[in-house]
Design an enzyme around this catalytic site. Sequence first.
Site, PDB file in Angstrom:
ATOM      1  N   HIS A 207      14.600 -30.076  -1.799  1.00 27.42           N
ATOM      2  CA  HIS A 207      13.930 -31.230  -1.187  1.00 27.42           C
ATOM      3  C   HIS A 207      14.841 -32.455  -1.254  1.00 27.42           C
ATOM      4  CE1 HIS A 207       9.989 -29.236  -2.655  1.00 27.42           C
ATOM      5  NE2 HIS A 207      10.026 -29.075  -1.336  1.00 27.42           N
TER       6      HIS A 207
ATOM      7  N   LYS B  66      -6.112 -26.132  -3.001  1.00 31.23           N
ATOM      8  CA  LYS B  66      -4.893 -25.643  -3.634  1.00 31.23           C
ATOM      9  C   LYS B  66      -4.856 -26.065  -5.102  1.00 31.23           C
ATOM     10  CE  LYS B  66       0.017 -25.336  -2.646  1.00 31.23           C
ATOM     11  NZ  LYS B  66       1.121 -25.790  -1.813  1.00 31.23           N
TER      12      LYS B  66
ATOM     13  N   ARG C 167      15.431 -23.108   4.790  1.00 37.16           N
ATOM     14  CA  ARG C 167      16.250 -22.366   3.829  1.00 37.16           C
ATOM     15  C   ARG C 167      16.729 -21.035   4.382  1.00 37.16           C
ATOM     16  NH1 ARG C 167      11.802 -22.260  -0.727  1.00 37.16           N
ATOM     17  NH2 ARG C 167      10.767 -21.658   1.175  1.00 37.16           N
TER      18      ARG C 167
ATOM     19  N   SER D 164       9.764 -24.506  -4.695  1.00 38.08           N
ATOM     20  CA  SER D 164       8.851 -25.014  -5.719  1.00 38.08           C
ATOM     21  C   SER D 164       8.171 -23.881  -6.466  1.00 38.08           C
ATOM     22  CB  SER D 164       7.802 -25.934  -5.093  1.00 38.08           C
ATOM     23  OG  SER D 164       8.394 -27.126  -4.646  1.00 38.08           O
TER      24      SER D 164
END
Length: 153
Positions: free
Chosen positions: A17, A41, A90, A127
Amino acid sequence: MRRAIFPGSFDPITLGHYDIITRGITLFDELIIAIGINADKKYMFPLEQRMRFIEEAFKHEPRIKVMTYEGLTVDFCRKVEAEFILRGLRNPADFEFEKAIAHTNRKLSEIETVFLLTSSGKSYISSSIVRDVIRNGGDYSGLVPETVKVDGQ
């Protein structure tokens, strides 16, 4: 003014990030790191702590702001008058996923999505991997900015 948002949950912010943010700010006059709030979440880090990690990491860059939002990203863009959404890629799977979201956002609004490839040395970091390393007591320091500190480690 060219204003972009960089949306995500940032649970926690990673060096991937950080890479996208530091490179992205060279393209825009202002970059809003937009932490999305999803009540369904479960996060490892509370919202205030995630905000603090990011604000500390970029405290010397006044063109970077940290905000939170709920709902559609394009609605948040309209609210803060951002013309662009910045996203990092990515791998090919990220591209396919992000492409679908970008097309949907473009259908809903005039907002453009700008993609940056994560630097090769950071493309493996996510993450979820960082959270797994932290949960299992591993050394996460090479995966996150130094502002990310976990109590007891």
